[in-house]
Design an enzyme around this catalytic site. Structure first.
Site, PDB file in Angstrom:
ATOM      1  N   GLY A 122       2.806   2.607  10.840  1.00  0.00           N
ATOM      2  CA  GLY A 122       2.584   1.801  12.110  1.00  0.00           C
ATOM      3  C   GLY A 122       2.171   0.290  11.738  1.00  0.00           C
ATOM      4  O   GLY A 122       2.893  -0.283  12.612  1.00  0.00           O
ATOM      5  N   ALA A 123       1.521   0.080  10.797  1.00  0.00           N
ATOM      6  CA  ALA A 123       1.113  -1.455  10.627  1.00  0.00           C
ATOM      7  C   ALA A 123       0.311  -1.577   9.186  1.00  0.00           C
ATOM      8  O   ALA A 123      -0.169  -0.549   8.838  1.00  0.00           O
ATOM      9  CB  ALA A 123       0.577  -1.965  11.549  1.00  0.00           C
ATOM     10  N   MET A 124       0.306  -2.685   8.834  1.00  0.00           N
ATOM     11  CA  MET A 124      -0.258  -2.945   7.421  1.00  0.00           C
ATOM     12  C   MET A 124      -1.288  -4.236   7.283  1.00  0.00           C
ATOM     13  O   MET A 124      -0.778  -5.408   7.677  1.00  0.00           O
ATOM     14  CB  MET A 124       0.780  -3.051   6.213  1.00  0.00           C
ATOM     15  CG  MET A 124       0.184  -3.012   4.957  1.00  0.00           C
ATOM     16  SD  MET A 124      -0.886  -1.700   4.232  1.00  0.00           S
ATOM     17  CE  MET A 124      -2.041  -2.633   3.351  1.00  0.00           C
ATOM     18  N   ASN A 172      -2.362  -6.287   5.058  1.00  0.00           N
ATOM     19  CA  ASN A 172      -2.288  -7.450   4.285  1.00  0.00           C
ATOM     20  C   ASN A 172      -3.172  -8.629   4.356  1.00  0.00           C
ATOM     21  O   ASN A 172      -2.892  -9.151   5.460  1.00  0.00           O
ATOM     22  CB  ASN A 172      -0.933  -7.813   3.917  1.00  0.00           C
ATOM     23  CG  ASN A 172       0.110  -6.616   3.953  1.00  0.00           C
ATOM     24  OD1 ASN A 172      -0.011  -5.801   3.207  1.00  0.00           O
ATOM     25  ND2 ASN A 172       1.006  -6.635   4.859  1.00  0.00           N
ATOM     26  N   GLU A 188       0.759  -1.174  -0.102  1.00  0.00           N
ATOM     27  CA  GLU A 188      -0.107   0.207   0.023  1.00  0.00           C
ATOM     28  C   GLU A 188       0.865   1.272   0.131  1.00  0.00           C
ATOM     29  O   GLU A 188       1.903   1.258   0.627  1.00  0.00           O
ATOM     30  CB  GLU A 188      -0.868   0.055   1.295  1.00  0.00           C
ATOM     31  CG  GLU A 188      -1.822   1.245   1.087  1.00  0.00           C
ATOM     32  CD  GLU A 188      -2.905   1.142   2.373  1.00  0.00           C
ATOM     33  OE1 GLU A 188      -2.660   0.400   3.279  1.00  0.00           O
ATOM     34  OE2 GLU A 188      -3.843   2.015   2.054  1.00  0.00           O
ATOM     35  N   GLU A 216      -5.644  -3.086  12.635  1.00  0.00           N
ATOM     36  CA  GLU A 216      -5.246  -3.917  11.539  1.00  0.00           C
ATOM     37  C   GLU A 216      -6.272  -4.887  11.224  1.00  0.00           C
ATOM     38  O   GLU A 216      -6.728  -5.413  10.325  1.00  0.00           O
ATOM     39  CB  GLU A 216      -4.003  -4.310  11.479  1.00  0.00           C
ATOM     40  CG  GLU A 216      -2.861  -3.184  11.539  1.00  0.00           C
ATOM     41  CD  GLU A 216      -3.061  -1.992  10.652  1.00  0.00           C
ATOM     42  OE1 GLU A 216      -3.394  -2.241   9.495  1.00  0.00           O
ATOM     43  OE2 GLU A 216      -2.536  -0.861  11.036  1.00  0.00           O
ATOM     44  N   HIS A 223      -9.610  -4.278   9.651  1.00  0.00           N
ATOM     45  CA  HIS A 223      -9.538  -3.632   8.334  1.00  0.00           C
ATOM     46  C   HIS A 223     -10.016  -5.126   7.473  1.00  0.00           C
ATOM     47  O   HIS A 223     -10.402  -4.815   6.422  1.00  0.00           O
ATOM     48  CB  HIS A 223      -7.985  -3.420   8.089  1.00  0.00           C
ATOM     49  CG  HIS A 223      -7.755  -1.919   7.795  1.00  0.00           C
ATOM     50  ND1 HIS A 223      -8.585  -0.937   7.199  1.00  0.00           N
ATOM     51  CD2 HIS A 223      -6.654  -1.365   8.231  1.00  0.00           C
ATOM     52  CE1 HIS A 223      -7.990   0.086   7.337  1.00  0.00           C
ATOM     53  NE2 HIS A 223      -6.869  -0.175   7.964  1.00  0.00           N
TER      54      HIS A 223
HETATM   55 ZN    ZN Z   1      -5.679   1.574   8.582  1.00  0.00          ZN
END
Ligand code: ZN
Length: 885
Positions: free
Chosen positions: A271-273, A275, A131, A308, A311
């Site tokens: 911060g984080a993803m 996936n 991203e 996350e 999401h």
């Molecule tokens: Zn987010």
């Protein structure tokens, strides 16, 4: 002017959106992984109509193309063209398979976008970040979120060097290969956009947990970290399980794969993803243990793990049509996380923390040259739009709408939104449409909030009519112009309110024109949806004190000419914890004005008086008290000035705290500190955290009036601290007070945590809080430290970010030395990591409102960055907006 038109291509516009010409139904990827070179074979199953669409165009950047075949035949040279960023292929038909083979250089990738190496080459591991547009650095693809495909990914690598091979989706076999190599395959059955692709390969250890969903499906949860950090993953695992349970209970949403992998890395841009099936975290938001993490950091781990995870539905199952809709997933997911954290902890404290963040980060953004709507109309570099406006203000918009629908109505709307858009790339209209339809309410007026930048000013005037026993509240709104948007329209602003009598009790509300059954409640919401509107309350016996925007019911700036005594009354009596704090903030702001203008001291006296009374009232929650005792920060206070002198703001805020400390009294502070210190422990429960928070605040106040005692106590606290929370709080008091004991404590800390990067980040950042201009020397000394590197985003943020954003008085030296240093480092950083450089450059935000001397110096520093040759599109867009916005 700038001469790098090559780095500023035409902006991308929302109004130019077109559906994709070619789609991809299925992707087969094979990676031959290596640190220095990795080869990627991709087979794309294409769908489209060549008569309609013309040649296939795929995104691809910075890759070496090794071979290209269409439907099993090598392509003739004239049948394809690859220029910088686009691969064009002729002769593609519906159902064609395009196979490309490319070579990448992971170890040389310092931008941390695409495939890169985390850690030293001998023991580091490989991972991806896609991203927003990283996938085009891995293979050729229509790299846009509205192309959804199913992925089959095969990883091949040396078994000793890369014992662990992971990709998103479910595992689909593994085995040995010749020459000490092995392979593993993953199949993701859920079609997804390319930005959700991920892989990880290296020497990692795992923490596993079996989770059973509400409907009885088994899911294996696996957290992966480097060997020295795997012991710090337990808290994140618990937080993950709580998040999964909560999303089932509150939104009826279950996890949908057999495995859920989470990986920690120290080298990460954000911060984080999220996936799909393989979340990747900045270690800062995953690892936690009492010896190296503070209470705040524990809460941040819980919040980011939840974010996350959430999401998976708000972002992955339902994704965004284009990047203009980014807040569709981010604002919504921040809101879901805020609800979750409020349920897990204290709702009032969570709200205070979130609103404080909004005011510190988003309001200044909305008031400066970088202001943009929650749904921007155009961008040059999408990575510059992962902002407080898209995330935090976006969440506030969802909160307003959820409030309008009520708990059940919002759930009904979300159910429709998820079911109708599952597996689709959606828009904000789809979101509001589903919520509207499920409730028979037209929410389209809220769309204006998404397209209009700037923070609305809400002014409130009250008039009491004794003869008619009525109270008329006049509300009006006004939004100041922002760059490229000079005309603003009226927005729907929900105002949750209550009225208090002089004894501090809420009175029953009888709003003229109301249905009888709504009458008599002590709290209600009125919606201002015009420029100005009046609300008349009847049967009011005495002039009331209004408590407005309760719980911060809309992201606006309230302007109301309260008498100091009215605010003091709310501060003492409002049962809405958030509004009680808010009354204190308003009163502190007035007290600050008293000190600045040197006229009367009514607000100052009222603030100190009310807080001293609350300080001695043992019934108040310790954490809320700690927050009440904290006046607005320097950034917030500066926002109200027409011309900012950061050192004046700093001095006045210090004086404000001094007055408060004097009013409470040295003895009372010391006594409270000692009783809190006597109960210090290592526990993470709310009460223990609250005690630590109040203890820190009391020590800080004490240090304002009796530094000698405060530093003696801080040294003791440092030496005996059972947890990082206490240790860092003590260290911070010593550093900020420039205490003689600070030196030894810092040496000790450095020694003790030399091998712990997250603790070392705190060692850097605490020292950036040294008061006054001398901090520049310290920053220069710290960047020469062997532990400093421009290549690690966390380290860069812990030094330059903490200094330039967290210590305005130290950064804005009157001689411009701070600006010059930052400008020089931005140029160097940009060559390594454009995303981080661009974000760091926003520390200059607000420069136009500085007093003339600093303003001139800041401008020339920004101009020197703009004039630097070869600037990235990221940094260029920020400095251009900064100068011309
Ligand atoms: Zn987010």
């Amino acid at each position: 002017m700038n001469n790098r038109s090559d780095t500023s291509p035409a902006p991308v516009r929302l109004s130019d959106y077109r559906a994709p010409a070619w789609r991809v139904s299925q992707v087969e990827l094979t990676f031959d992984l290596g640190i220095d070179t990795t080869e990627v074979t991709s087979r794309l199953h294409l769908q489209g109509d060549p008569a309609q669409q013309g040649p296939l165009r795929l995104d691809g950047e910075g890759m070496e193309l090794l071979s290209i075949e269409l439907d099993g035949q090598p392509l003739a040279d004239h049948a394809w063209r690859y220029t910088d960023t686009v691969l064009e292929v002729d002769g593609v038909r519906d159902g064609s398979v395009l196979e490309t083979r490319v070579r990448l250089q992971p170890a040389a990738n310092t931008a941390l976008e695409g495939l890169y190496l985390s850690g030293p080459r001998e023991r580091g591991f490989l991972l991806t970040q896609c991203e927003a547009e990283g996938f085009r650095h891995i293979t050729f693809f229509p790299d846009r979120p509205d192309v959804l495909a199913s992925y089959t990914v095969t990883l091949r690598a040396d078994r000793d060097r890369f014992p662990v091979l992971l990709a998103g989706g479910n595992p689909d076999g593994e085995g040995a290969l010749e020459g000490g190599r092995h392979w593993a395959r993953f199949v993701d059955p859920h079609p997804k956009p390319s930005y959700l692709f991920a892989l990880v390969a290296g020497r990692l250890q795992k923490l596993e947990h079996d989770y059973v969903t509400g409907s009885g499906r088994s899911v294996k949860l696996v957290i992966w970290a480097e060997p020295d950090a795997i012991g710090q993953c337990g808290y994140a695992m618990d937080a993950l399980e709580r998040s999964m349970r909560w999303d089932e209970q509150v939104y009826g949403r279950e996890y949908d794969l057999d495995v859920f992998h989470v990986v920690a890395t120290h080298d990460f841009n954000m911060g984080a993803m999220e996936n799909k099936g393989l979340n990747i975290f900045n270690a800062k938001y995953l690892l936690a243990d009492p010896d190296s993490s503070t209470d705040d950091e524990y809460r941040a781990v819980e919040a980011v793990v939840a974010h996350e995870y959430f999401h998976n539905w708000s972002g992955n199952r339902v994704t965004c049509r284009d990047w203009f809709q980014l807040s569709l997933k981010e604002g919504l997911t921040v809101f879901r996380e805020q609800q979750f954290s409020a349920d897990m902890n204290s709702p009032a404290l969570k709200r205070i923390e979130d609103v404080a963040l909004l005011r510190r980060a988003q309001f200044p953004e909305d008031a400066g040259p970088l202001a943009h709507p929650v749904r921007p109309a155009q961008y040059s570099e999408i990575n510059n739009f992962y902002t407080a406006t898209v995330y935090e203000k976006g969440s506030e918009l969802v909160r307003m709408i959820a409030g309008r629908l009520g708990r059940e109505g919002f759930r009904r709307g979300m159910d429709l939104y998820f079911s109708r858009n599952d597996g689709r790339a959606a828009t904000l209209e789809d979101f509001l449409g589903a919520l509207s339809e499920a409730n028979g309410i037209d929410l389209s007026p809220y769309l204006a909030w998404y397209s209009q930048a700037g923070t609305p000013r809400l002014s409130a005037r009250g008039h009491y009519d004794a003869a008619h026993r009525s109270y008329t509240l006049t509300l009006s709104q006004h939004t100041p112009p922002t760059p490229q948007q000079s005309h603003k329209q009226a927005l729907p602003i929900p105002v949750k309110l209550a009225l208090f009598d002089r004894a501090g009790h809420m009175i029953p509300l009888h709003l003229a024109g109301d249905k009888a059954d709504a009458s008599g409640a002590t709290e209600r919401v009125v919606v201002l949806d015009r420029a100005e509107q009046q609300f008349v309350f009847q049967q009011v016996n005495d002039a009331p004190v209004p408590s407005l925007l309760r719980g911060f019911s809309a992201p606006v700036i309230l302007e109301c000419a309260y008498a100091p005594a009215d605010l003091a009354l709310l501060l003492r009596h409002d049962p809405d914890g958030f509004n009680r704090w808010e009354a204190g903030q308003q009163l502190a702001t007035r007290a600050y004005d008293n000190l600045r203008d040197g006229d009367d001291t009514r607000a100052l006296d009222a603030w100190c008086e009310a807080l001293a009374a609350l300080f001695n009232d043992g019934s108040l929650d310790a954490a809320l008290l700690a927050d009440l005792l904290t006046p607005p920060g320097e950034i917030e206070l500066s926002e109200r000035e027409r011309q900012v002198n950061p050192s004046h703001v700093h001095t006045l805020r210090q004086q404000l705290q001094e007055h408060l400390a004097v009013r409470i009294g040295q003895e009372a502070l010391q006594r409270r500190y000692e009783s809190l210190a006597a109960h210090t422990n290592l526990q993470l429960d709310a009460a223990s955290q609250a005690h630590r928070r109040l203890k820190r605040r009391v020590l800080e106040l004490l240090s304002r009036i009796d530094p000698w005692t405060a530093h003696t106590l801080a040294t003791l606290q440092y030496d005996n601290a059972p947890s990082m929370t206490d240790r860092l709080a003590a260290l911070s008091v010593l550093v900020r007070g420039d205490a003689p004991q600070a030196h030894a404590a810092l040496l000790h800390f450095r020694e003790r945590y030399a091998d712990n990067p997250l603790a070392m980040d705190k060692w850097f950042s605490v020292q950036t809080q040294l008061p006054g201009e001398v901090v520049l020397e310290r920053v220069r000394a710290l960047e020469a430290d062997a532990a400093f590197t421009l290549k690690n985003p966390n380290r860069v943020n812990s030094l330059f970010g903490a200094w330039a954003r967290g210590n305005p008085n130290g950064f804005h030296r009157p001689d411009g030395g701070g600006y010059q240093l930052l400008a020089e480092r931005l140029k160097q950083l940009d060559a390594l990591n454009p995303q981080i450089a661009a974000r760091m450059a926003t520390a200059f935000n607000g420069w136009q409102r500085l007093e003339p001397g600093r303003r001139t110096l800041a401008r020339s520093a920004i101009e020197s960055v703009a004039a630097h040759p070869g600037l990235s599109r990221n940094l260029n867009e920020i400095v251009q907006s900064m100068l011309h916005g």
